[in-house]
Design an enzyme around this catalytic site. Structure first.
Site, PDB file in Angstrom:
ATOM      1  NE  ARG A   1      -3.210  -9.909   0.192  1.00 55.63           N
ATOM      2  CZ  ARG A   1      -2.067  -9.223   0.287  1.00 55.63           C
ATOM      3  NH1 ARG A   1      -0.985  -9.801   0.760  1.00 55.63           N
ATOM      4  NH2 ARG A   1      -2.006  -7.963  -0.100  1.00 55.63           N
TER       5      ARG A   1
ATOM      6  CB  SER B   1      -0.892   0.013   1.247  1.00 57.91           C
ATOM      7  OG  SER B   1      -1.797  -1.052   1.201  1.00 57.91           O
TER       8      SER B   1
ATOM      9  CD  GLN C   1      -8.124  -1.177  -3.658  1.00 56.07           C
ATOM     10  OE1 GLN C   1      -9.026  -1.344  -4.481  1.00 56.07           O
ATOM     11  NE2 GLN C   1      -7.226  -2.108  -3.398  1.00 56.07           N
TER      12      GLN C   1
ATOM     13  CG  ASP D   1      -5.428  -7.397   1.727  1.00 56.17           C
ATOM     14  OD1 ASP D   1      -6.514  -7.524   1.127  1.00 56.17           O
ATOM     15  OD2 ASP D   1      -4.692  -6.411   1.581  1.00 56.17           O
TER      16      ASP D   1
HETATM   17  C1  S3P Z   1      -5.574  -1.519  -0.221  1.00 59.66           C
HETATM   18  C2  S3P Z   1      -6.852  -1.579   0.239  1.00 59.66           C
HETATM   19  C3  S3P Z   1      -7.606  -2.830   0.393  1.00 59.66           C
HETATM   20  C4  S3P Z   1      -6.711  -4.062   0.308  1.00 59.66           C
HETATM   21  C5  S3P Z   1      -5.701  -3.967  -0.781  1.00 59.66           C
HETATM   22  C6  S3P Z   1      -4.820  -2.734  -0.586  1.00 59.66           C
HETATM   23  C7  S3P Z   1      -4.911  -0.198  -0.331  1.00 59.66           C
HETATM   24  O1  S3P Z   1      -8.586  -2.900  -0.626  1.00 59.66           O
HETATM   25  O2  S3P Z   1      -7.473  -5.225   0.138  1.00 59.66           O
HETATM   26  O3  S3P Z   1      -4.865  -5.105  -0.808  1.00 59.66           O
HETATM   27  O4  S3P Z   1      -3.676  -0.145  -0.486  1.00 59.66           O
HETATM   28  O5  S3P Z   1      -5.622   0.815  -0.268  1.00 59.66           O
HETATM   29  P1  S3P Z   1     -10.041  -2.203  -0.437  1.00 59.66           P
HETATM   30  O6  S3P Z   1      -9.822  -0.752  -0.301  1.00 59.66           O
HETATM   31  O7  S3P Z   1     -10.794  -2.540  -1.693  1.00 59.66           O
HETATM   32  O8  S3P Z   1     -10.620  -2.869   0.774  1.00 59.66           O
END
Ligand code: S3P
EC number: 2.5.1.19
Length: 446
Positions: free
Chosen positions: A403, A30, A178, A329
């Site tokens: 994963r 991230s 996200q 995750d």
């Molecule tokens: C992430 C947000 C998560 C996560 C992804 C990384 C991010 O997704 O599952 O691996 O870096 O903002 P969502 O925002 O769809 O939950």
């Protein structure tokens, strides 16, 4: 650019001797995506150390290049980005291909939406199946135009950014970092204040890094579990150095393996311990896991520590739905741990797992079932019957999901018979060197 069915990489994990040693898993995914995107939107040269050099993040780096930033590798994990400034992207001459990465694709959609350029976004078969409406809907409200999209607002998407982006107040309908991040990144180029309200707090790396780059971001509590984030638009983002800590979502795999393989004693170095990412550690501790934090420290606004993990006898627990965003995750590998615990583990509120790189709820249940573990799905909850041991012996379908592949291999290290996966190629999206890292600790994977 991504792995395809043509390059299937089957692997098998077998019951191991104790896992012992100290490892640093790769940089946080991230934070790595965000460092490249904010570096590209800042004025000046951003230096990044410890960047995750997995396929997902490299695709974001390539997209930043196509949008006009200069992105260069100066050594292992060391990158420099010369940014174009907020609103300064140029129209890319080719499709932006995000491979397997929902995060890269969705965050860059937000960044593009605030610039007067058009770009086509695409990805592999897994990413083409994933929902994009959740991102496009607020971006259209901010003035962007979806020129064309596949059925159901899926990739490939041709997006025209706004000439005059509109600041909005947006309550996210799903708990998604996200979605939040896409709106904030689009809001950078808008005049006035862009506000995101989330009823469940999700990972806050975008807010933290925006502040680190000089933006004015205010975060206030909202209701029992939520947050209200206010960004003052049109900041001058100034290049800032970023040190990427080790990814807790990658550390999760050697960590659970060390808990399950008798006699193990492993140290995971520099792991980010942001509380919005550590729901797995909380849950495992409730199950009886010996996880000790040493050398606790902070860098670039993010907390980190070394984690010492020793093999532990686990018991089943109930994991509340409110914890899901802080470990979204990590459910596949938690489900593996639950199979080896004694008693029932109930994981509640897993709806979002259905729209990850695969339908992770179904894929996780199948992973356990083919290895002789009893598991049920009731609505959005998953229930695993732990017996303190698992037969193993299954061949796990990974569905282009890194994963699921890593969780299955962890299972094979602790089960009675080996566990095989049909395709481990996608592990390279987030954890390059996974097999070598695990072998270095003594694991038998080949
Ligand atoms: C992430 C947000 C998560 C996560 C992804 C990384 C991010 O997704 O599952 O691996 O870096 O903002 P969502 O925002 O769809 O939950």
């Amino acid at each position: 650019m991504s792995s395809t069915a043509a390059t299937l990489l089957p692997l098998t994990a077998r019951g191991a001797r104790p896992l012992v040693g100290r490892v640093r898993v790769p940089g946080d995914k991230s934070i790595s995506h965000r460092a490249l995107i904010l570096g590209a939107l800042a004025v000046g040269r951003t230096t990044v150390t410890g960047l995750l050099e997995g396929e997902d993040v490299l695709a974001t780096g390539e997209a930043m290049r196509r949008l006009g930033a200069s992105v260069a590798r100066t050594g292992p994990g060391a990158w420099v980005i010369d940014g174009v400034g907020v609103g300064g992207f140029k129209a890319p001459d080719q499709t932006l291909d995000f491979g397997n990465s929902g995060t890269g694709c969705r965050l860059v959609m937000g960044a593009v939406a605030g610039c007067p350029v058009t770009a086509t976004f695409d990805g592999d078969a897994s990413l083409r199946r994933r929902p994009m409406r959740r991102i496009l809907e607020p971006l259209v409200r901010m003035g962007a135009t979806v020129v064309q999209a596949a059925e159901g607002d899926r990739l490939p998407v041709w997006l025209a950014g706004a000439r005059d982006p509109i600041p909005i107040e947006y309550a996210t309908p799903v708990p998604s970092a996200q979605v939040k991040s896409a709106v904030l990144l689009a809001g950078l180029a808008a005049p006035g204040q862009t506000v995101v309200i989330e009823s469940e707090a999700t990972r806050d790396h975008t807010e933290t890094m925006l502040t680190h780059f000089g933006a004015d971001v205010r975060v206030e509590p909202q209701g029992p579990h939520g947050r209200r984030i206010t960004l003052v638009g049109q900041p001058e983002l100034t290049a800032a150095p970023v040190t990427v800590p080790a990814d807790p979502s990658s550390a999760a795999f050697p960590l659970v393996a060390a808990l399950l393989v008798p006699g193990s004693d492993v140290v995971l170095a520099d792991v980010m311990t942001n509380p919005l990412r550590t729901g797995l550690f909380t849950t495992l501790r409730e199950m009886g896991a010996a996880i000790e934090e040493v050398a606790v420290r902070r860098d670039g606004g993010e907390a980190m520590a070394d984690l010492r993990v020793r093999a532990s006898d686990l018991v089943g627990v109930e994991v509340p739905a409110e914890r899901a965003p802080a470990m979204i995750d990590e459910y596949p590998v938690l489900a593996v741990a639950a199979a080896f615990a004694r008693g029932t583990t109930v994981m509640r509120g897993l709806k979002e797992l259905r729209v990850k790189e695969s339908d992770r709820l179904a894929a996780t249940a199948d992973l356990l079932r083919v290895n002789g573990v009893s598991v049920t799905i009731e609505g959005d909850d998953m229930i695993v019957e732990g017996r303190g041991r698992a037969p193993g012996g299954g061949l796990v379908a990974t569905h282009m999901d890194h994963r699921i592949a890593m969780s299955a291999l962890v299972m094979g290290l602790a089960s009675e018979a080996p566990v095989a996966v049909d395709d481990a190629a996608f592990i390279a999206t987030s954890f390059p060197g996974f097999v070598e890292t695990m072998r270095g600790l003594g694991a038998d994977i080949g």
